[in-house]
Design a protein around this motif. Structure first.
Motif, PDB file in Angstrom:
ATOM      1  N   ALA A 113       1.832  -5.011   3.154  1.00 32.69           N
ATOM      2  CA  ALA A 113       0.810  -5.686   3.945  1.00 32.69           C
ATOM      3  C   ALA A 113       0.901  -7.196   3.795  1.00 32.69           C
ATOM      4  N   PHE A 148       0.855  -1.188   0.000  1.00 32.69           N
ATOM      5  CA  PHE A 148       0.000   0.000   0.000  1.00 32.69           C
ATOM      6  C   PHE A 148       0.887   1.233   0.000  1.00 32.69           C
ATOM      7  N   ALA A 208       0.832   4.495   1.491  1.00 30.34           N
ATOM      8  CA  ALA A 208       0.128   5.310   2.478  1.00 30.34           C
ATOM      9  C   ALA A 208       0.868   6.639   2.629  1.00 30.34           C
ATOM     10  N   VAL A 267       3.627   0.455   2.713  1.00 32.17           N
ATOM     11  CA  VAL A 267       3.344  -0.593   3.697  1.00 32.17           C
ATOM     12  C   VAL A 267       3.260  -1.926   2.960  1.00 32.17           C
ATOM     13  N   GLU A 315     -12.968 -12.166  10.473  1.00 33.72           N
ATOM     14  CA  GLU A 315     -13.170 -11.911  11.910  1.00 33.72           C
ATOM     15  C   GLU A 315     -14.648 -11.919  12.276  1.00 33.72           C
ATOM     16  N   TYR A 352      -1.798 -11.745  14.177  1.00 31.57           N
ATOM     17  CA  TYR A 352      -2.128 -10.618  15.035  1.00 31.57           C
ATOM     18  C   TYR A 352      -2.663  -9.461  14.194  1.00 31.57           C
ATOM     19  N   SER A 353      -3.160  -8.450  14.879  1.00 31.21           N
ATOM     20  CA  SER A 353      -3.703  -7.276  14.198  1.00 31.21           C
ATOM     21  C   SER A 353      -2.620  -6.640  13.318  1.00 31.21           C
ATOM     22  N   GLY A 354      -3.009  -6.337  12.085  1.00 29.13           N
ATOM     23  CA  GLY A 354      -2.062  -5.692  11.176  1.00 29.13           C
ATOM     24  C   GLY A 354      -1.167  -6.673  10.437  1.00 29.13           C
ATOM     25  N   ALA A 355      -1.399  -7.973  10.643  1.00 30.79           N
ATOM     26  CA  ALA A 355      -0.566  -8.980   9.987  1.00 30.79           C
ATOM     27  C   ALA A 355      -0.838  -9.066   8.487  1.00 30.79           C
ATOM     28  N   GLY A 356      -1.970  -8.537   8.060  1.00 30.85           N
ATOM     29  CA  GLY A 356      -2.308  -8.568   6.640  1.00 30.85           C
ATOM     30  C   GLY A 356      -3.401  -9.570   6.307  1.00 30.85           C
ATOM     31  N   LYS A 357      -4.105 -10.041   7.336  1.00 32.04           N
ATOM     32  CA  LYS A 357      -5.144 -11.049   7.117  1.00 32.04           C
ATOM     33  C   LYS A 357      -6.265 -10.535   6.227  1.00 32.04           C
ATOM     34  N   SER A 358      -6.780  -9.364   6.574  1.00 33.52           N
ATOM     35  CA  SER A 358      -7.888  -8.815   5.782  1.00 33.52           C
ATOM     36  C   SER A 358      -7.447  -8.577   4.347  1.00 33.52           C
ATOM     37  N   THR A 359      -6.259  -8.016   4.206  1.00 29.41           N
ATOM     38  CA  THR A 359      -5.750  -7.740   2.865  1.00 29.41           C
ATOM     39  C   THR A 359      -5.712  -9.031   2.055  1.00 29.41           C
TER      40      THR A 359
HETATM   41  N1  LIG Z   1      -6.019   0.772   2.169  1.00 27.74           N
HETATM   42  C1  LIG Z   1      -4.860   0.763   2.861  1.00 27.74           C
HETATM   43  N2  LIG Z   1      -3.966   1.761   2.721  1.00 27.74           N
HETATM   44  C2  LIG Z   1      -2.805   1.749   3.398  1.00 27.74           C
HETATM   45  N3  LIG Z   1      -2.421   0.777   4.254  1.00 27.74           N
HETATM   46  C3  LIG Z   1      -3.266  -0.242   4.448  1.00 27.74           C
HETATM   47  C4  LIG Z   1      -4.521  -0.305   3.774  1.00 27.74           C
HETATM   48  N4  LIG Z   1      -5.169  -1.429   4.160  1.00 27.74           N
HETATM   49  C5  LIG Z   1      -4.343  -2.036   5.038  1.00 27.74           C
HETATM   50  N5  LIG Z   1      -3.202  -1.343   5.220  1.00 27.74           N
HETATM   51  C6  LIG Z   1      -2.072  -1.718   6.084  1.00 27.74           C
HETATM   52  O1  LIG Z   1      -1.707  -3.041   5.778  1.00 27.74           O
HETATM   53  C7  LIG Z   1      -1.400  -3.759   6.948  1.00 27.74           C
HETATM   54  C8  LIG Z   1      -2.250  -5.007   7.043  1.00 27.74           C
HETATM   55  O2  LIG Z   1      -3.604  -4.625   7.227  1.00 27.74           O
HETATM   56  P1  LIG Z   1      -4.788  -5.652   7.376  1.00 27.74           P
HETATM   57  O3  LIG Z   1      -6.045  -4.868   7.504  1.00 27.74           O
HETATM   58  O4  LIG Z   1      -4.717  -6.643   6.273  1.00 27.74           O
HETATM   59  O5  LIG Z   1      -4.428  -6.352   8.742  1.00 27.74           O
HETATM   60  P2  LIG Z   1      -5.276  -7.422   9.562  1.00 27.74           P
HETATM   61  O6  LIG Z   1      -4.391  -8.576   9.771  1.00 27.74           O
HETATM   62  O7  LIG Z   1      -6.586  -7.656   8.911  1.00 27.74           O
HETATM   63  O8  LIG Z   1      -5.474  -6.672  10.928  1.00 27.74           O
HETATM   64  P3  LIG Z   1      -6.759  -6.629  11.903  1.00 27.74           P
HETATM   65  O9  LIG Z   1      -6.729  -7.903  12.675  1.00 27.74           O
HETATM   66  O10 LIG Z   1      -6.505  -5.439  12.755  1.00 27.74           O
HETATM   67  O11 LIG Z   1      -7.974  -6.487  11.046  1.00 27.74           O
HETATM   68  C9  LIG Z   1      -1.575  -2.787   8.107  1.00 27.74           C
HETATM   69  O12 LIG Z   1      -0.319  -2.274   8.451  1.00 27.74           O
HETATM   70  C10 LIG Z   1      -2.452  -1.709   7.538  1.00 27.74           C
HETATM   71  O13 LIG Z   1      -2.169  -0.477   8.144  1.00 27.74           O
END
Ligand SMILES: Nc1ncnc2c1ncn2[C@@H]1O[C@H](COP(=O)(O)OP(=O)(O)OP(=O)(O)O)[C@@H](O)[C@H]1O
Ligand SMILES: [Mg+2]
Lengths: 228, 347
Positions: free
Chosen positions: B20, B11, B13, B18, B166, B39-46
């Motif tokens: 991800a 990403f 930003a 970043v 989640e 963990y949070s921010g690991a990139g799971k959602s991405t």
């Molecule tokens: N649209 C975006 N623009 C910039 N950075 C992003 C964007 N989406 C996600 N990120 C970054 O990518 C990384 C992974 O984000 P992601 O949402 O995939 O984490 P996650 O594992 O789902 O966390 P959570 O458990 O908090 O949902 C994070 O550092 C986040 O800040």
């Protein structure tokens, strides 16, 4: 004629009721017609602002800038000046610069940008996750607009429209003072210029009543559709 | 089958770039529940959002049953999305629609005729156990009920894959288990693939067949859930496993172990690992009958249900004057296919 003291407000025999009802109808008509056009035009402009505000494409950004500029300019022109400014355009469009019809262009042009801003804000307040959910289901842009954006923001759209309608009622009175007809016109010509306080007073009461009814109806509708 | 091939996502930003997701290679088989934990921010959602084109990889490719999702656009992408259901942490229901209309929503999008829509929604409402609540609005439902609507809605267009981002993180433990049971029964009934992302090992243990651990955008460990629970390799995986098997934090156990070692200098402390059927056999008591001169004290134990059976571990101390008996006991455990690990043996 007794034009001094408080009793001058209550000389009801001096009121020509058929004139009064005619003027009331003109005010209601101007408000209704303009609010309908404003609702449609404002929603379209607001949608355009919303859709172009979070797009990456350069054309969307340019469009957003143009629409924003248009909205901001017309929102900042004082209404009374706008009417005067639009006199030639009104003449060309409506064929006249007096009467309720002649008030419409300036009413619409002043209120539509205002409402467009409210519409844009209402759309921005929708939870982004819901739009994303629709997106993830394969919805097209027009399906998202008709099935998500509009229904989900409906309470805000309606209450925004109520606010806009109330300021439009005020504008019709102002427009009336320079020849557009309606209660404002009546209060100015037959009330102020003819020194008939009772007419001014009755016109005021009717305008206040219209505003109240408008607010009441708007609030009721919002309550009915808001399921949050 | 879902395949991630050399997938990375960067990403741009405001604070800079970043990463991800980094070089992810992953194959997810059909019909299973696949868990991705991190963990949070690991990139799971991405990662999961690349499966329905809400996010596109910067490099690499994502394919589902041979179709490259990362290459789709416009109506092709929309048609593909009809075949993928998704449920969300915050449910993302339309508050302006009733339960019935929320579930009908994806069917409207797919232009399913009205009568058919009605029948289908009715069936889904039964499937997720919301009969009687069709005309309620989301604001009148509990969190668990809202997620049931979310699940029904995700299933409306008979998807091949169900994605869960989640989906239980906003729910209390009891409701979480209800929703997890629902996902499990749907996976069995409809034989559909489910990809679950979570930060809770509990979710993985309860419903997943396989798991991948995501740390700072990279897959650091993957495999069948039972294997990963039994033999976590990476430190982060161990932490996740401990969080769930709750080895009441290993530190506590260590304290007890050292105390016992002092108290019974001739004891042997053993960690026994049970899984599957052995967890139900009276192996320990039959060992004691076989070696009557052994005294046994239990330090700590726990047992957990996973998709592939029970998983238990037991810390015991074996005390005996006869070294042969202790050796015999350990050998007996091994023949009963109980894993043994001697923590500390007196010289
Ligand atoms: N649209 C975006 N623009 C910039 N950075 C992003 C964007 N989406 C996600 N990120 C970054 O990518 C990384 C992974 O984000 P992601 O949402 O995939 O984490 P996650 O594992 O789902 O966390 P959570 O458990 O908090 O949902 C994070 O550092 C986040 O800040
Ligand atoms: Mg996330």
């Amino acid at each position: 004629m007794n034009n001094n003291g408080l009793s001058s407000y209550f000389q009801f025999k001096n009121v020509d009721w058929s004139n009064m009802w005619g003027a009331t109808w003109e005010t209601v008509w101007m408000t209704l017609v303009s609010i309908i056009v404003v609702a449609i035009l404002g929603a379209l402009l607001g949608l355009l602002l919303f859709e172009t505000s979070n797009s990456e494409s350069i054309w969307a950004k340019v469009l957003n800038w143009i629409v924003s500029a248009f909205v901001n300019i017309f929102r900042s022109i004082p209404f009374i000046i706008l009417i005067v400014l639009l006199l030639p355009a009104t003449q060309a469009m409506m064929g006249t610069i007096i009467g309720p019809k002649a008030a419409l262009p300036s009413l619409i042009i002043s209120a539509a940008p205002f409402y467009a801003r409210l519409v844009e804000i209402a759309f921005h307040e929708i939870d982004h996750g819901v739009i994303e959910a629709a997106d993830s289901m394969g919805a097209t842009q027009s399906q998202i607009i008709s099935k998500v954006l509009l229904p989900e923001s409906m309470p805000a759209l309606v209450s925004g429209l109520t606010v806009t309608a109330i300021s439009l009622i005020g504008y019709t009175a102002m427009a009336g003072a320079i020849g557009a007809g309606g209660l404002g016109n009546l209060a100015y010509l037959d009330g102020f210029q003819a020194s008939n306080n009772t007419i001014t007073m009755v016109a005021t009461v009717i305008i206040v009543l219209i505003v109240f009814i408008c607010q009441f109806a708007g609030d009721l509708l919002v309550k009915r559709i808001d399921k949050r | 089958m879902i395949e991630f091939k050399d997938v990375s996502k960067t990403f741009i930003a405001k604070e800079g770039e970043v990463d991800a997701v980094k070089d992810v290679n992953l194959t997810i088989p059909d019909g299973k529940i696949y868990g991705i934990v991190g963990y949070s921010g690991a990139g799971k959602s991405t990662l999961i959002r690349m499966l329905n084109g809400l996010e596109f990889p910067t490099t690499g490719s994502v394919t589902i049953n041979g179709t490259e999702i990362s290459g789709l656009k416009g109506s092709k992408l929309r048609n593909q999305r009809l075949k993928i259901g998704m449920i969300f942490q915050h449910f993302n229901l339309l508050w302006s629609r009733t339960v019935f209309d929320n579930i009908a929503f994806p069917l409207e999008i797919a232009k399913v005729p009205k009568d058919e829509r009605k029948k289908k929604v009715q069936r889904l409402i039964e499937l997720v156990g919301l009969t009687g609540r069709e005309n309620a609005y989301p604001s009148e439902l509990s969190g668990g009920q809202k997620q049931r609507v979310g699940v029904a809605r995700a299933l409306a267009n008979d998807p091949e894959i169900l994605l869960s981002d989640e989906a239980t993180s906003a729910l209390d433990p009891q409701t979480t288990d209800e929703v997890l049971d629902l996902l499990l029964s749907i996976n069995k009934q409809l034989n559909l693939s489910v990809v679950v992302i979570t930060h809770e090992m509990h979710v993985i243990r309860k419903i997943c067949d396989q798991v991948a651990v995501l740390d700072a955008g990279k897959i650091v460990e993957q495999g069948p859930v039972l294997d990963v629970f039994k033999h976590p390799k990476q430190p982060i995986t161990k932490r996740f496993v401990n969080q769930e098997t709750g080895s009441t934090s290993l530190d506590d156990t260590n304290v007890v172990v050292s105390e016992l070692l002092e108290k019974y200098p001739n004891g042997v402390i053993v960690k026994l690992g049970f899984h599957g059927d052995q967890a139900q056999l009276p192996i320990v008591s039959s060992m004691l009958r076989k070696f009557p001169d052994i005294d046994l004290s239990i330090i700590e134990g726990n047992i957990h249900q996973t998709q592939e059976g029970a998983l238990g571990s037991l810390f015991v101390q074996l005390i005996s004057d006869n070294k042969e008996s202790v050796h015999g006991a350990l050998a007996y455990f091994t023949t009963m296919r109980v894993e043994t690990e001697v923590i500390n043996r007196e010289q």
